[in-house]
Design an enzyme around this catalytic site. Structure first.
Site, PDB file in Angstrom:
ATOM      1  N   GLN A 163      34.350  50.079  44.181  1.00 45.95           N
ATOM      2  CA  GLN A 163      34.481  48.956  43.264  1.00 45.95           C
ATOM      3  C   GLN A 163      33.602  49.259  42.054  1.00 45.95           C
ATOM      4  O   GLN A 163      32.376  49.145  42.121  1.00 45.95           O
ATOM      5  CB  GLN A 163      34.051  47.671  43.949  1.00 45.95           C
ATOM      6  CG  GLN A 163      34.752  47.426  45.282  1.00 45.95           C
ATOM      7  CD  GLN A 163      36.226  47.062  45.133  1.00 45.95           C
ATOM      8  OE1 GLN A 163      36.568  45.980  44.674  1.00 45.95           O
ATOM      9  NE2 GLN A 163      37.093  47.979  45.526  1.00 45.95           N
ATOM     10  N   ALA A 166      35.946  36.441  45.172  1.00 51.78           N
ATOM     11  CA  ALA A 166      36.265  37.849  45.417  1.00 51.78           C
ATOM     12  C   ALA A 166      36.435  38.628  44.113  1.00 51.78           C
ATOM     13  O   ALA A 166      36.374  38.084  43.014  1.00 51.78           O
ATOM     14  CB  ALA A 166      37.524  37.945  46.268  1.00 51.78           C
ATOM     15  N   HIS A 167      36.691  39.925  44.273  1.00 52.48           N
ATOM     16  CA  HIS A 167      36.762  40.818  43.114  1.00 52.48           C
ATOM     17  C   HIS A 167      37.917  40.456  42.169  1.00 52.48           C
ATOM     18  O   HIS A 167      38.990  40.079  42.595  1.00 52.48           O
ATOM     19  CB  HIS A 167      36.860  42.288  43.534  1.00 52.48           C
ATOM     20  CG  HIS A 167      38.000  42.619  44.449  1.00 52.48           C
ATOM     21  ND1 HIS A 167      38.170  43.858  44.994  1.00 52.48           N
ATOM     22  CD2 HIS A 167      39.030  41.880  44.912  1.00 52.48           C
ATOM     23  CE1 HIS A 167      39.240  43.885  45.745  1.00 52.48           C
ATOM     24  NE2 HIS A 167      39.793  42.688  45.712  1.00 52.48           N
ATOM     25  N   ASN A 168      37.596  40.555  40.873  1.00 55.81           N
ATOM     26  CA  ASN A 168      38.560  40.341  39.788  1.00 55.81           C
ATOM     27  C   ASN A 168      39.038  38.908  39.635  1.00 55.81           C
ATOM     28  O   ASN A 168      39.997  38.638  38.907  1.00 55.81           O
ATOM     29  CB  ASN A 168      39.768  41.276  39.925  1.00 55.81           C
ATOM     30  CG  ASN A 168      39.395  42.734  39.718  1.00 55.81           C
ATOM     31  OD1 ASN A 168      39.114  43.436  40.685  1.00 55.81           O
ATOM     32  ND2 ASN A 168      39.379  43.169  38.471  1.00 55.81           N
ATOM     33  N   SER A 227      41.590  38.543  42.409  1.00 56.80           N
ATOM     34  CA  SER A 227      42.469  38.511  41.237  1.00 56.80           C
ATOM     35  C   SER A 227      43.115  37.162  40.971  1.00 56.80           C
ATOM     36  O   SER A 227      44.080  37.078  40.212  1.00 56.80           O
ATOM     37  CB  SER A 227      43.557  39.597  41.347  1.00 56.80           C
ATOM     38  OG  SER A 227      42.977  40.871  41.435  1.00 56.80           O
TER      39      SER A 227
END
Length: 339
Positions: A192, A233-235, A253
């Protein structure tokens, strides 16, 4: 200070005697030198017995002859009154010799670093920031002016905080996003390599976790308030002035518009979008895009009106099932008794 001085500082009128006040408390516990709030009409009966020296309330609820701060927006004005008497956390100033600051890091004017703070290489800490014991700030981070990081908060590498950010104890910003590729031999970690970018005037609660992006940035918009134990979470990207309540989980996302409200324990799947002003009820499971202005609840989520009908129907299901079984039995063909 005098009640008239309090009124002047928060822009309110007052009635009754101009008394000395030294603090704030509830209607039930306040003494003669304290101000108490009337924030809901269910507490009206307490006005008759309160010992508070002054009450903040709407004019229509002000007892005759009592000392009162008169407000059209009691909850908002109460926040301003409490701020006058609130004591800030902490007792130190300056940079403790027990803090580690990398030679390539930059500290602004008036920064306070408590013992056992770590500030990594090329990190910039803005003017007037306070970092409490055990705070870890990795390399290439930026903390805007006026930021406060409470004990054991963590900023992993390249995390960026806007001005006046408040990060509560144990929160982790910039930990690795949850990304793995499948192989015949098991799960292969996908590095990441993005970061986390936090806007201005954002507050993040204790033990919240915001993951770094796989690529680009995980973003939290200006003025957003995040409660304890939230997972982002990521993005993920949030708009401005969102409210994200305790134990919410937002998968990767997903995009939130401005002013979105996610009540406690709501869960959002990955790669969906919630428009401006969406409100999601507690413990809801959201698996699809939601247009701006919608109010939803339930799991799977549905519009609020349907959700309320479903909720009211659930307690009736056992009796409905009994009625169905009785009807089915009554409709069964009767045996004729002939061979």
């Amino acid at each position: 200070m005098l009640l008239s001085q309090v009124a002047g500082k928060v822009g309110l009128d007052f009635s009754g005697h101009d008394i000395d006040v030294c603090g704030v408390n509830t209607l039930t516990l306040a003494g003669p030198g304290e101000i108490a709030p009337l924030l809901h009409r269910k507490y009206l009966p307490q006005l008759a017995s309160t010992r508070a020296g002054a009450v903040l309330c709407e004019q229509r609820h002000a007892p005759e002859g009592a000392s009162c701060l008169l407000s059209k927006s009691p909850k908002l004005d109460w926040a301003r009154v409490v701020a006058l008497f609130a004591r800030p956390q902490g007792c130190l100033s300056g940079v403790s010799p027990q803090a580690f600051v990398h030679p390539e890091a930059e500290l602004g004017d008036g920064v306070t670093l408590y013992p056992f703070v770590f500030v990594g290489a090329r990190t910039k800490v803005g003017a007037g920031c306070t970092l409490f014991p055990g705070v870890y700030v990795g390399e290439d981070c930026e903390i805007g002016p006026g930021g406060v990081l409470y004990p054991n908060a963590v900023l992993m590498a390249a995390t960026k905080l806007g001005a006046n950010a408040i990060i509560h104890a144990g929160a982790v910003l910039g930990s690795d996003g949850y990304g793995y590729a499948q192989s015949p031999h098991g799960h292969v970690k996908v590095p990441q390599v993005g970061n986390v970018v936090i806007g201005r005037d954002v507050e993040i609660g204790a033990n919240a976790a915001i993951d770094r992006a796989a690529l680009e940035s995980t973003k939290v918009g200006d003025g957003t308030k995040i409660d304890n134990l939230v997972q982002i979470a990521h993005n993920v990207e949030t708009g401005k002035h969102c409210l994200i309540i305790s134990q919410v989980g937002i998968a990767g996302s997903t995009k939130l518009g401005d002013g979105v409200v996610l009540a406690g324990q709501a869960g959002l799947r990955d790669n969906i979008a919630l428009g401006d002003g969406v409100q999601v009820a507690a413990q809801s499971g959201v698996g699809q895009d939601i247009p701006a202005g919608s109010v939803v609840g339930g799991s799977p989520s549905m519009d609020a009106a349907t959700y309320l009908k479903v909720s009211l129907s659930l307690p009736k299901l056992p009796e409905l099932m009994r009625r169905v079984r009785r009807l089915e039995k009554a409709m069964e063909p009767k045996e004729s008794g002939h061979e």
